[in-house]
Scaffold this active site. Structure first.
Site, PDB file in Angstrom:
ATOM      1  N   GLY A  87       0.774  -1.233   0.000  1.00 33.01           N
ATOM      2  CA  GLY A  87       0.000   0.000   0.000  1.00 33.01           C
ATOM      3  C   GLY A  87       0.798   1.270   0.000  1.00 33.01           C
ATOM      4  O   GLY A  87       0.273   2.343  -0.322  1.00 33.01           O
TER       5      GLY A  87
ATOM      6  N   SER B 228      17.278  -7.151   3.502  1.00 33.44           N
ATOM      7  CA  SER B 228      17.978  -5.911   3.835  1.00 33.44           C
ATOM      8  C   SER B 228      19.468  -6.174   3.965  1.00 33.44           C
ATOM      9  O   SER B 228      19.889  -7.295   4.290  1.00 33.44           O
ATOM     10  CB  SER B 228      17.437  -5.362   5.158  1.00 33.44           C
ATOM     11  OG  SER B 228      18.282  -4.376   5.702  1.00 33.44           O
TER      12      SER B 228
ATOM     13  N   TYR C 234      15.232  -7.133  13.801  1.00 33.81           N
ATOM     14  CA  TYR C 234      15.074  -6.962  12.358  1.00 33.81           C
ATOM     15  C   TYR C 234      16.205  -7.666  11.604  1.00 33.81           C
ATOM     16  O   TYR C 234      15.958  -8.398  10.641  1.00 33.81           O
ATOM     17  CB  TYR C 234      15.059  -5.468  12.035  1.00 33.81           C
ATOM     18  CG  TYR C 234      14.810  -5.130  10.585  1.00 33.81           C
ATOM     19  CD1 TYR C 234      13.528  -5.192  10.045  1.00 33.81           C
ATOM     20  CD2 TYR C 234      15.856  -4.739   9.748  1.00 33.81           C
ATOM     21  CE1 TYR C 234      13.296  -4.864   8.715  1.00 33.81           C
ATOM     22  CE2 TYR C 234      15.635  -4.419   8.426  1.00 33.81           C
ATOM     23  CZ  TYR C 234      14.352  -4.475   7.907  1.00 33.81           C
ATOM     24  OH  TYR C 234      14.125  -4.164   6.587  1.00 33.81           O
TER      25      TYR C 234
END
Length: 260
Positions: free
Chosen positions: A12, A137, A150
């Site tokens: 989105g 990442s 993360y």
């Protein structure tokens, strides 16, 4: 032949939105999985033309992934899945403990597992080649202090990418990951609110970290995703491709010099 369809989780805004726009421009249909359906008016035209659909829910839930598959199959032939949804929540192990960190890791990794499981099952039922792209990442290989959950989740995602490619390659399913550097999204630009001087320091640091001298653009990530979902990359699988302006290749050294 029916139109090819891809599912994009977290599609989105930011990088996900750029991926969706790129795929629509290639005449693919796209199913967007988002936690909320607000601020998705830009998809209205594509939805009215049966080229897009929105599934609202947690991308880490198997039931939501199943709904995305059903929506995709109503639009055409599901051939691609992009696991882009992510949680940015820093934590220190000594403060939140092992269980707390594990929950943050799970919330970042689970959408990738749920999406891959749904995609692989759908590809096999349809009997079509399929491509999965996982958005990772640079932190999977080079951790940033304070972002342990993360970095851990992204490292697991890259291992999962290789394992999926090996397990499901015999069914003509390809799985790859993109290891991103800093990308100029709303999240990065929000740092401007910290003040001009502080933001200038961030910009300077980003220039130093990336040998190309800048952050990436979401459209550049989207171009790479579109390539990996297409037949143009038909012999690429199990790869983790840096899309980071050579950030992961650079070694900082006090004796480093610039070319004359």
């Amino acid at each position: 032949m029916s139109r090819e369809v891809a599912v994009v989780t977290g599609g989105g805004q930011g990088i996900g939105k750029a991926i969706v726009e790129r795929l629509l421009a290639e005449d693919r249909a796209v199913v967007v999985v988002e936690m909320r359906d607000e601020r998705l008016e830009w998809l209205d035209e594509a939805i009215s033309e049966s080229r897009a659909w929105v599934v609202v829910g947690d991308a880490g839930e198997d039931a939501v992934a199943a709904r995305a598959v059903a929506a995709a199959e109503s639009l055409g032939a599901l051939t691609g899945w992009v696991n882009n949804a992510a949680l940015f929540h820093d934590a220190w192990l000594h403060e939140v403990g092992g269980a707390g960190v594990m929950e943050l890791v799970r919330r970042n990794l689970q959408p990738c597992l749920a999406g891959a499981a749904a995609a692989v099952a759908a590809f096999r039922v349809q009997g079509v080649p399929g491509s999965i792209v996982n958005i990772s990442s640079h932190q999977a290989q080079r951790a940033v202090r304070g972002a342990l959950p993360y970095a851990t989740a992204k490292a697991a995602m890259e291992g999962l990418t290789r394992a999926l490619a090996v397990d499901y390659g015999p069914w003509d399913v390809r799985v790859n990951a993109l290891a991103l550097g800093s990308v100029a999204t709303e999240r990065l630009r929000s740092l401007e609110e910290s003040g001009a001087e502080a933001y200038a320091r961030v910009e300077a640091a980003i220039r130093d970290l990336h040998p190309l001298g800048r952050a990436g653009e979401a459209a550049e990530v989207a171009d790479t995703v579109a390539f990996l979902l297409s037949a143009r990359s038909s012999f690429i699988s199990g790869a983790v491709l840096p899309v980071d302006g050579a950030r992961s290749a650079q070694g900082h050294d006090p004796e480093a010099v610039m070319p004359s």
